[in-house]
Design a protein around this motif. Sequence first.
Motif, PDB file in Angstrom:
ATOM      1  N   ILE B 190      41.666  64.212  24.897  1.00  0.00           N
ATOM      2  CA  ILE B 190      41.839  62.822  25.324  1.00  0.00           C
ATOM      3  C   ILE B 190      41.625  62.714  26.838  1.00  0.00           C
ATOM      4  O   ILE B 190      41.117  61.700  27.326  1.00  0.00           O
ATOM      5  CB  ILE B 190      43.201  62.255  24.854  1.00  0.00           C
ATOM      6  CG1 ILE B 190      43.137  60.724  24.755  1.00  0.00           C
ATOM      7  CG2 ILE B 190      44.367  62.686  25.725  1.00  0.00           C
ATOM      8  CD1 ILE B 190      42.425  60.186  23.568  1.00  0.00           C
ATOM      9  N   GLN B 193      37.862  62.424  27.287  1.00  0.00           N
ATOM     10  CA  GLN B 193      37.386  61.056  27.042  1.00  0.00           C
ATOM     11  C   GLN B 193      37.784  60.131  28.200  1.00  0.00           C
ATOM     12  O   GLN B 193      37.013  59.258  28.596  1.00  0.00           O
ATOM     13  CB  GLN B 193      37.958  60.509  25.735  1.00  0.00           C
ATOM     14  CG  GLN B 193      37.382  61.181  24.497  1.00  0.00           C
ATOM     15  CD  GLN B 193      38.013  60.642  23.221  1.00  0.00           C
ATOM     16  OE1 GLN B 193      38.085  59.451  22.992  1.00  0.00           O
ATOM     17  NE2 GLN B 193      38.500  61.538  22.382  1.00  0.00           N
ATOM     18  N   LEU B 195      38.155  60.915  31.325  1.00  0.00           N
ATOM     19  CA  LEU B 195      37.300  61.166  32.484  1.00  0.00           C
ATOM     20  C   LEU B 195      35.962  60.441  32.358  1.00  0.00           C
ATOM     21  O   LEU B 195      35.359  60.044  33.354  1.00  0.00           O
ATOM     22  CB  LEU B 195      37.068  62.670  32.664  1.00  0.00           C
ATOM     23  CG  LEU B 195      38.263  63.473  33.189  1.00  0.00           C
ATOM     24  CD1 LEU B 195      38.019  64.971  33.023  1.00  0.00           C
ATOM     25  CD2 LEU B 195      38.554  63.154  34.655  1.00  0.00           C
ATOM     26  N   TYR B 196      35.490  60.270  31.111  1.00  0.00           N
ATOM     27  CA  TYR B 196      34.229  59.546  30.921  1.00  0.00           C
ATOM     28  C   TYR B 196      34.431  58.034  30.982  1.00  0.00           C
ATOM     29  O   TYR B 196      33.542  57.311  31.430  1.00  0.00           O
ATOM     30  CB  TYR B 196      33.574  59.940  29.591  1.00  0.00           C
ATOM     31  CG  TYR B 196      32.830  61.251  29.674  1.00  0.00           C
ATOM     32  CD1 TYR B 196      31.608  61.327  30.322  1.00  0.00           C
ATOM     33  CD2 TYR B 196      33.357  62.416  29.131  1.00  0.00           C
ATOM     34  CE1 TYR B 196      30.927  62.526  30.421  1.00  0.00           C
ATOM     35  CE2 TYR B 196      32.692  63.625  29.230  1.00  0.00           C
ATOM     36  CZ  TYR B 196      31.468  63.672  29.875  1.00  0.00           C
ATOM     37  OH  TYR B 196      30.800  64.851  29.988  1.00  0.00           O
ATOM     38  N   ASP B 197      35.570  57.553  30.528  1.00  0.00           N
ATOM     39  CA  ASP B 197      35.788  56.105  30.490  1.00  0.00           C
ATOM     40  C   ASP B 197      37.295  55.835  30.488  1.00  0.00           C
ATOM     41  O   ASP B 197      37.925  55.761  29.439  1.00  0.00           O
ATOM     42  CB  ASP B 197      35.126  55.512  29.235  1.00  0.00           C
ATOM     43  CG  ASP B 197      35.095  53.992  29.282  1.00  0.00           C
ATOM     44  OD1 ASP B 197      35.804  53.402  30.129  1.00  0.00           O
ATOM     45  OD2 ASP B 197      34.372  53.393  28.468  1.00  0.00           O
ATOM     46  N   ALA B 200      38.824  53.042  28.391  1.00  0.00           N
ATOM     47  CA  ALA B 200      38.636  53.028  26.938  1.00  0.00           C
ATOM     48  C   ALA B 200      39.736  53.764  26.180  1.00  0.00           C
ATOM     49  O   ALA B 200      39.917  53.539  24.977  1.00  0.00           O
ATOM     50  CB  ALA B 200      37.270  53.629  26.590  1.00  0.00           C
ATOM     51  N   VAL B 201      40.466  54.657  26.857  1.00  0.00           N
ATOM     52  CA  VAL B 201      41.496  55.425  26.139  1.00  0.00           C
ATOM     53  C   VAL B 201      42.814  55.407  26.902  1.00  0.00           C
ATOM     54  O   VAL B 201      42.840  55.285  28.130  1.00  0.00           O
ATOM     55  CB  VAL B 201      41.070  56.902  25.892  1.00  0.00           C
ATOM     56  CG1 VAL B 201      39.975  56.987  24.862  1.00  0.00           C
ATOM     57  CG2 VAL B 201      40.667  57.586  27.175  1.00  0.00           C
TER      58      VAL B 201
END
Lengths: 220, 220
Positions: B190, B193, B195-197, B200-201
């Motif tokens: 998690i 995820q 770190l990418y967006d 979004a999480v």
Amino acid sequence: MAVPPARADGAPARRRRGPYAKSAERRQAIVNAAFEVFATRGFRSGSFREVAERVGMSQTSLLHYFPSKEELLIAVLASRDGVEPVLDPDVLSGLAPDDERIPAVRFADLITTQARANQEVPGVIQLYAVLSGEGVTDDHPGRAYFTERFAGLRADYAADLERLRDLGLLRKGVDPAVAAATIVALWDGIQLQWLYDADAVDMSRALRDYLALILPTSPH
Amino acid sequence: MAVPPARADGAPARRRRGPYAKSAERRQAIVNAAFEVFATRGFRSGSFREVAERVGMSQTSLLHYFPSKEELLIAVLASRDGVEPVLDPDVLSGLAPDDERIPAVRFADLITTQARANQEVPGVIQLYAVLSGEGVTDDHPGRAYFTERFAGLRADYAADLERLRDLGLLRKGVDPAVAAATIVALWDGIQLQWLYDADAVDMSRALRDYLALILPTSPH
């Protein structure tokens, strides 16, 4: 993602042979060759030169399709995204054809079967771990790919889980969006631990146990 | 891990000032400086030179302590392993002092509090993601560190969950070892995820929801 349509005789469907189709075929041939090279030789030691030799192309021509090794590696990963695992034919054998749990069993089986299949291609899983880690840096060519991939996976699983919730198969109180992100996260994280110590963790068991918690009617 | 003992006046406990202690102090000063440099400048652009300047040391002397940038980066990560988060004082406020759920609430709170604290140091989380991904390759200096770290975390959480099971606080059918690996995996995945967006999480929500599933008496 769907696999290409096949004709009744098993040959691939005929495609338009324009310049774009030819270029796409050449691109696919490079990706296939790169997969072979990186899967067998490891992606650190596997080289552009080897990939070019395998497809009978100069390195300069190859660079026209993939300007950097990272971009070629990401194309290898992306090509794997479309591969659907072969489902276990026995998984529904204990259920009546109209058993209401079938959608939940199919959903869980698709994930655990894919996780088992991944254990057969450790080179690809290693490549995925390295690139998805490196990709968090701002200037990495993989950043856009992984951002989109994660968003797409979360959306797909969330939609599946919403359907299962509407069928009364999702545990009460479980949020489909959170559970979707959790499936993706657990999968990535357990693969990472597995790459460090394959004997210490059971990837498909960890996924199966989580899925059994959120889809409690599943016989898993 | 424990923090160093403190004297009643708040100063650190007196230590033996032998050559080893001096060397260990110097090493710690380097790690602290490296943390500052890499957290503020990013670990790709942060350099050995900057770290050396900050501790008033030549680059050659620094190389004596850390022969490569990777080894210094791993020491930065390892130094973070010992930092315990400050627990939310309100988390037990709704419970009687002898409430039997307290050990489960504390366990869950320790994890979700740490996850929230990690959001304040994205540079360190990014460093962790990159190195833990790169470390899966055989010749990487981080391989041993991450292998041991994962084994240690799994063992610690499994022991905690066995205790909670013995207290009747773990959901029936949940295997402590599988759940321990799942907590670590979910957390790593998690964070990746996130770190990418980041929008979004919700990292602590995903962990909290999983912990609520396996520790169903928790009020989370």
